[in-house]
Write a protein that holds these residues in place. Structure first.
Motif, short mmCIF file in Angstrom:
data_model
loop_
_atom_site.label_atom_id
_atom_site.label_comp_id
_atom_site.label_asym_id
_atom_site.label_seq_id
_atom_site.Cartn_x
_atom_site.Cartn_y
_atom_site.Cartn_z
N ASP A 8 1.02 -1.16 -0.10
CA ASP A 8 -0.08 -0.06 0.11
C ASP A 8 0.75 1.10 -0.12
O ASP A 8 2.06 1.32 0.08
N TYR A 9 0.19 2.61 -0.14
CA TYR A 9 1.09 3.57 -0.18
C TYR A 9 2.10 3.91 1.28
O TYR A 9 2.87 4.32 1.12
N GLU A 10 1.29 3.39 2.11
CA GLU A 10 1.82 3.71 3.60
C GLU A 10 3.11 2.90 3.53
O GLU A 10 4.16 3.61 4.24
N GLU A 11 3.40 1.83 2.94
CA GLU A 11 4.62 1.12 2.89
C GLU A 11 5.46 1.68 2.25
O GLU A 11 6.75 1.95 2.53
N TYR A 12 5.19 2.11 1.02
CA TYR A 12 6.11 3.11 0.18
C TYR A 12 6.70 4.43 0.63
O TYR A 12 7.76 4.57 0.82
N LYS A 13 5.74 5.01 1.41
CA LYS A 13 6.27 6.19 2.23
C LYS A 13 7.16 5.82 3.18
O LYS A 13 8.18 6.59 3.67
N LYS A 14 6.77 4.93 4.18
CA LYS A 14 7.76 4.39 5.42
C LYS A 14 9.06 4.10 4.74
O LYS A 14 9.96 4.58 5.22
N THR A 15 9.17 3.38 3.54
CA THR A 15 10.40 2.97 3.08
C THR A 15 11.37 4.11 2.62
O THR A 15 12.65 4.20 2.84
N GLN A 16 10.53 5.09 2.02
CA GLN A 16 11.30 6.22 1.67
C GLN A 16 11.78 7.15 2.68
O GLN A 16 13.09 7.72 2.54
#
Length: 209
Positions: A8-16
């Motif tokens: 999901d988007y939250e995983e992307y943002k957290k990774t970045q």
């Protein structure tokens, strides 16, 4: 071309944000010599330039080099940077917290140039490109850097992996590639990367010269 899939988007943002935190105090790949060359190109292309955006700037070296070079040329140009990690806005000049896939209403049709060496950080490169191109002014150009590292295997921190040809194909599918510029590797001032860099110069197809 390969694209890392996030749940999901939250995983992307957290990774970045985690990647930003791990790297912000260690190194920068920004080629300041190359940016000075880009300023010269932008000046020749549009002497009326007043506003630029650098996307995905981590600690803001890009916009600082653009701003200092324009100032040296006695040109009144404001260049800001975007970074998804909120910490960057607090720490670095001319930086705002922002996901570069999104667009502020006041940017649409009002940005004279956009620059990024972080296109490989996109979870949806077509969406990011469409967003950036929608911001360009009538004479606006978008400059996206490609290097051999852009074709490294896709991973959470760098989810978009593509060859030079695949970058070009994506850009030309809707827009016009007007130039591909190349750095001078022997003068590359990126502290952790020395090698060839290519800068795709892209504009909207309805551009009138």
């Amino acid at each position: 071309m390969k694209l890392w899939k996030f749940k999901d988007y939250e995983e992307y943002k957290k990774t970045q944000i985690e990647g930003y935190t791990a790297k912000v105090n260690t190194h920068s790949w920004v080629d300041t010599h190359g940016i000075r060359g880009l300023v010269s190109y932008i000046k020749d292309y549009n002497s009326d330039v007043t506003f630029g955006i650098c996307h995905g700037t981590r600690r803001g070296d890009e916009q600082e080099e653009f701003n200092q070079t324009f100032e040296f040329l006695e040109m009144d140009v404001n260049v800001i940077g975007t970074e998804i990690a909120g910490d960057a806005e607090k720490r670095f000049n001319n930086t705002i917290e922002w996901d570069f896939h999104e667009v502020k209403d006041e940017w649409i049709g009002n940005v004279d140039f956009i620059y990024s060496n972080s296109f490989d950080h996109s979870y949806d490169p077509e969406k990011a490109l469409d967003s950036w191109m929608s911001c360009l002014s009538e004479k606006g150009i978008c400059i996206i850097e490609w290097s051999k590292d852009s074709n490294n295997p896709a991973r959470p921190m760098d989810p978009y992996q593509a060859t030079y040809e695949e970058y070009e194909e994506l850009f030309q599918s809707k827009f016009e590639v007007v130039d591909v510029l190349q750095n001078e590797p022997e003068k590359d001032e990126g502290s952790n990367f020395r090698g060839e860099r290519f800068y795709f110069v892209i504009r909207n197809k309805n551009e009138k010269n």
